[in-house]
Design an enzyme around this catalytic site. Structure first.
Site, short mmCIF file in Angstrom:
data_model
loop_
_atom_site.label_atom_id
_atom_site.label_comp_id
_atom_site.label_asym_id
_atom_site.label_seq_id
_atom_site.Cartn_x
_atom_site.Cartn_y
_atom_site.Cartn_z
N ASN A 84 0.83 -1.19 0.00
CA ASN A 84 0.00 0.00 0.00
C ASN A 84 0.87 1.25 0.00
OD1 ASN A 84 -2.34 1.70 0.32
ND2 ASN A 84 -3.36 -0.02 1.32
N HIS A 114 22.54 3.51 12.72
CA HIS A 114 23.67 4.39 12.99
C HIS A 114 24.32 4.00 14.30
CE1 HIS A 114 22.46 7.03 9.70
NE2 HIS A 114 21.22 6.86 10.13
N GLY A 141 -0.65 -1.58 8.77
CA GLY A 141 -0.23 -0.21 8.54
C GLY A 141 0.68 0.32 9.64
N LYS A 179 5.34 -8.24 20.00
CA LYS A 179 5.39 -9.51 20.73
C LYS A 179 4.34 -10.47 20.17
CE LYS A 179 7.08 -7.48 24.95
NZ LYS A 179 6.92 -7.23 26.36
N ARG A 182 -0.59 -14.73 19.65
CA ARG A 182 -1.15 -16.09 19.57
C ARG A 182 -0.80 -16.70 18.23
NH1 ARG A 182 -5.76 -16.56 16.38
NH2 ARG A 182 -6.95 -14.67 15.96
#
Length: 194
Positions: A84, A114, A141, A179, A182
Site C-alpha cells: 500500500n 547508525h 499499517g 510480541k 497467539r
C-alpha cells in the site's frame, strides 16, 4: 582495501556519503521520482520502471504510489506481492520478501542503523543487516521493521508495531516492541470461508 559499497553489502561499518554509494542512491531517487509521478492508471509503465529499480521482481506484483527506497537492487519480492501507499525500504542490505505478502500503508523496512556512540555517528558511519519476510505474511499499517529481522511464513504483524526481534511462522504479533499474541488457527480461516 574494500570499498564502502563492499563494506555495506558485507554488513561491516561503512560511510554512506562515499561517491559510489551517493551516485547509486541518486540514480534510485530519479527512478523513484519517476515512479511516484506516473498517473495512477499507468500500471504497465509503473511496473516496467520498478523492474529497472528493484533487484528481483516476479510476474505479478503491485506497489502503490508513493514508494521510497535507497538503492532498489537489494530488494527481492515474491509473486503476488502488494504494498500500500508510503512503503519505505532502506535497502543498504538485502530485503527478501516472499510470495503472497500484503503490506499496509506507511510501513518502514529499515536494514540500516547508525552507531550509538556520537563520535562514529558524527563521522557518518552506518551499518546494515538483512531483513527477510516469509511467504503469506500480512504486515499492518504503520509497522516498523528494524535491521536484521526475520518474519516467518504465514504470520501477521499488527498495525503500529515496531519489530525488534525475529517473529516465527504462523503467529499474530503486535505492539511496541512487537510480541507474539497467539498462533494463527483454523478458526481464523473459517471466518472467511463461504
Amino acid at each position: 582495501m574494500p570499498t564502502e559499497k563492499e563494506n555495506m553489502l558485507s554488513g561491516k561499518p561503512f560511510k554512506a556519503f562515499d561517491k559510489e554509494l551517493s551516485n547509486e542512491r541518486a540514480y534510485a531517487r530519479e527512478l523513484v521520482f519517476d515512479f511516484n509521478n506516473f498517473r495512477p492508471g499507468e500500471y504497465a509503465a509503473k511496473n516496467e520502471l520498478l523492474k529497472k529499480l528493484i533487484g528481483s521482481t516476479p510476474k505479478s506484483f503491485y506497489i502503490e504510489q508513493p514508494f521510497y527506497c535507497d538503492y532498489g537492487y537489494n530488494i527481492e519480492i515474491g509473486n503476488k506481492f502488494y504494498a500500500n501507499t508510503n512503503l519505505t525500504i532502506l535497502d543498504c542490505a538485502k530485503v527478501i520478501i516472499g510470495s503472497n505478502v500484503f503490506i499496509g500503508p506507511n510501513v518502514g523496512i529499515y536494514t540500516v542503523s547508525h552507531p550509538i556512540h556520537h563520535e562514529p555517528r558524527n563521522q557518518f558511519f552506518e551499518q546494515a543487516k538483512p531483513i527477510t519476510i516469509g511467504n503469506n505474511v500480512w504486515i499492518g499499517g504503520s509497522v516498523v521493521i528494524n535491521p536484521g529481522i526475520t518474519i516467518g511464513n504465514n504470520s501477521v504483524i499488527g498495525s503500529g508495531s515496531v519489530v525488534t526481534k525475529d517473529i516465527p511462522s504462523g503467529v499474530i504479533a503486535a505492539g511496541n516492541p512487537c510480541k507474539i499474541l497467539r498462533e494463527v488457527t483454523e478458526e481464523d480461516k473459517a471466518r472467511f470461508s463461504r
